[in-house]
Design an enzyme around this catalytic site. Structure first.
Site, PDB file in Angstrom:
ATOM      1  N   ASN A  47       0.850  -1.184   0.000  1.00 34.87           N
ATOM      2  CA  ASN A  47       0.000   0.000   0.000  1.00 34.87           C
ATOM      3  C   ASN A  47       0.886   1.234   0.000  1.00 34.87           C
ATOM      4  O   ASN A  47       1.980   1.224   0.561  1.00 34.87           O
ATOM      5  CB  ASN A  47      -0.900   0.024   1.245  1.00 34.87           C
ATOM      6  CG  ASN A  47      -1.862   1.204   1.242  1.00 34.87           C
ATOM      7  OD1 ASN A  47      -2.445   1.544   0.211  1.00 34.87           O
ATOM      8  ND2 ASN A  47      -2.020   1.833   2.394  1.00 34.87           N
ATOM      9  N   HIS A 102       0.744   5.236   1.185  1.00 28.19           N
ATOM     10  CA  HIS A 102      -0.043   6.106   2.049  1.00 28.19           C
ATOM     11  C   HIS A 102       0.646   7.472   2.129  1.00 28.19           C
ATOM     12  O   HIS A 102       1.865   7.544   2.302  1.00 28.19           O
ATOM     13  CB  HIS A 102      -0.176   5.497   3.446  1.00 28.19           C
ATOM     14  CG  HIS A 102      -1.051   6.313   4.351  1.00 28.19           C
ATOM     15  ND1 HIS A 102      -2.414   6.328   4.233  1.00 28.19           N
ATOM     16  CD2 HIS A 102      -0.744   7.168   5.339  1.00 28.19           C
ATOM     17  CE1 HIS A 102      -2.925   7.156   5.134  1.00 28.19           C
ATOM     18  NE2 HIS A 102      -1.928   7.671   5.817  1.00 28.19           N
ATOM     19  N   SER A 143       4.693   6.843   2.478  1.00 26.68           N
ATOM     20  CA  SER A 143       5.210   5.548   2.902  1.00 26.68           C
ATOM     21  C   SER A 143       4.666   4.441   2.010  1.00 26.68           C
ATOM     22  O   SER A 143       3.489   4.462   1.653  1.00 26.68           O
ATOM     23  CB  SER A 143       4.741   5.223   4.343  1.00 26.68           C
ATOM     24  OG  SER A 143       5.040   6.259   5.245  1.00 26.68           O
ATOM     25  N   ASP A 200      -3.720   1.057   7.510  1.00 28.93           N
ATOM     26  CA  ASP A 200      -2.454   1.764   7.263  1.00 28.93           C
ATOM     27  C   ASP A 200      -1.349   1.298   8.211  1.00 28.93           C
ATOM     28  O   ASP A 200      -0.547   2.102   8.710  1.00 28.93           O
ATOM     29  CB  ASP A 200      -2.661   3.288   7.355  1.00 28.93           C
ATOM     30  CG  ASP A 200      -3.626   3.785   6.291  1.00 28.93           C
ATOM     31  OD1 ASP A 200      -3.646   3.215   5.185  1.00 28.93           O
ATOM     32  OD2 ASP A 200      -4.391   4.726   6.570  1.00 28.93           O
TER      33      ASP A 200
HETATM   34  C1  GAR Z   1      -2.433   8.941  -3.281  1.00 29.55           C
HETATM   35  O1  GAR Z   1      -1.979  10.137  -2.713  1.00 29.55           O
HETATM   36  C2  GAR Z   1      -2.343   7.816  -2.274  1.00 29.55           C
HETATM   37  O2  GAR Z   1      -1.231   7.915  -1.425  1.00 29.55           O
HETATM   38  C3  GAR Z   1      -3.625   8.023  -1.509  1.00 29.55           C
HETATM   39  O3  GAR Z   1      -4.576   8.336  -2.487  1.00 29.55           O
HETATM   40  C4  GAR Z   1      -3.932   9.003  -3.574  1.00 29.55           C
HETATM   41  C5  GAR Z   1      -4.285   8.294  -4.863  1.00 29.55           C
HETATM   42  O4  GAR Z   1      -3.808   9.021  -5.972  1.00 29.55           O
HETATM   43  N1  GAR Z   1      -3.981   6.848  -0.779  1.00 29.55           N
HETATM   44  C6  GAR Z   1      -4.636   6.865   0.370  1.00 29.55           C
HETATM   45  O5  GAR Z   1      -5.009   7.885   0.910  1.00 29.55           O
HETATM   46  C7  GAR Z   1      -4.922   5.503   0.941  1.00 29.55           C
HETATM   47  N2  GAR Z   1      -5.530   5.616   2.224  1.00 29.55           N
HETATM   48  P1  GAR Z   1      -3.657   8.320  -7.383  1.00 29.55           P
HETATM   49  O6  GAR Z   1      -4.989   7.673  -7.703  1.00 29.55           O
HETATM   50  O7  GAR Z   1      -3.365   9.463  -8.323  1.00 29.55           O
HETATM   51  O8  GAR Z   1      -2.535   7.324  -7.306  1.00 29.55           O
END
Ligand code: GAR
Length: 212
Positions: A107, A109, A136, A145
């Site tokens: 994952n 985060h 991370s 997480d």
């Molecule tokens: C990213 O910033 C990721 O780290 C976050 O969602 C975004 C997705 O962007 N993830 C979380 O918050 C998970 N809890 P993306 O679709 O452009 O990769």
């Protein structure tokens, strides 16, 4: 090559970084499936453009989480997936599902875990007056997480930052560390000792900065 599925709910910019990494000739990983709970996720179009198979499993079509996850499992099994990457997948997974992918699910985060689990990480870091923030990549465990950290990237919080500017700067780093972490896992360079990951034989996480 390890067969990888990427689970997305939205734009999929991290998915794109993984697609680009796996397109390199020496990649130990190959993306064989992009799956979304959301038929409108732009990540599905990114996959189609790259010639990668896609699947939609809409949580609203299922009575409960286990049956939703069974449908996801069926898609993963059908493609003989070795590694699952969560990339902005905004559904919480049950311990049963997570257990099936022990040390085989990653994952990303947008915080320096264990700080700021959950949502609105950038807003909370700013509210707390943090001078440093980041992102991370970790192996997934049942708690939200949580799990052995592989790579973290740190960015400074600048005096003029708002949540958007900070998120944008962190996202640039997400696009660096996620491909690197997948490469390490697929290449067999990660071992897990309790809740500690050994990354290339050294206790994790690897810490990167913007200038590394
Ligand atoms: C990213 O910033 C990721 O780290 C976050 O969602 C975004 C997705 O962007 N993830 C979380 O918050 C998970 N809890 P993306 O679709 O452009 O990769």
């Amino acid at each position: 090559q390890k067969r990888v599925a990427v689970l997305v709910s939205g734009g999929g910019s991290n998915l794109q970084a993984l697609i680009d990494e796996c397109a390199k000739p020496d990649s130990p990983a190959r993306i064989v499936l992009v799956l979304s709970n959301n038929a409108d996720a732009y990540g599905l179009q990114r996959a189609a453009k790259a010639g990668i198979a896609t699947a939609v499993v809409n949580h609203r079509d299922f009575q409960d989480r286990p049956s939703f996850e069974q449908a996801i499992m069926a898609e993963l099994d059908a493609r003989n997936v070795d590694i699952v990457c969560l990339a902005g997948f905004m559904r919480v997974l049950t311990p049963g599902f997570v257990g099936n992918w022990h040390d085989r699910m990653l994952n990303i985060h947008p915080s320096l875990l264990p700080a700021y689990k959950g949502l609105h990480t950038h807003e909370r870091a700013l509210e707390d007056g943090m001078t440093e923030h980041g992102c991370s990549v970790h192996l997934v465990r049942p708690a939200l997480d949580d799990g052995p950290l592989l790579i973290q990237a740190k960015v400074p919080v600048l005096p003029d930052d708002d949540a958007d500017s900070l998120a944008a700067r962190v996202l640039v780093q997400e696009h660096r560390i996620y491909p690197a972490a997948l490469r390490l896992l697929a290449a067999g360079a990660i071992t897990v000792d309790g809740e500690l990951a050994l990354v290339d034989g050294r206790p994790g996480p690897m810490i990167w900065t913007e200038t590394d």
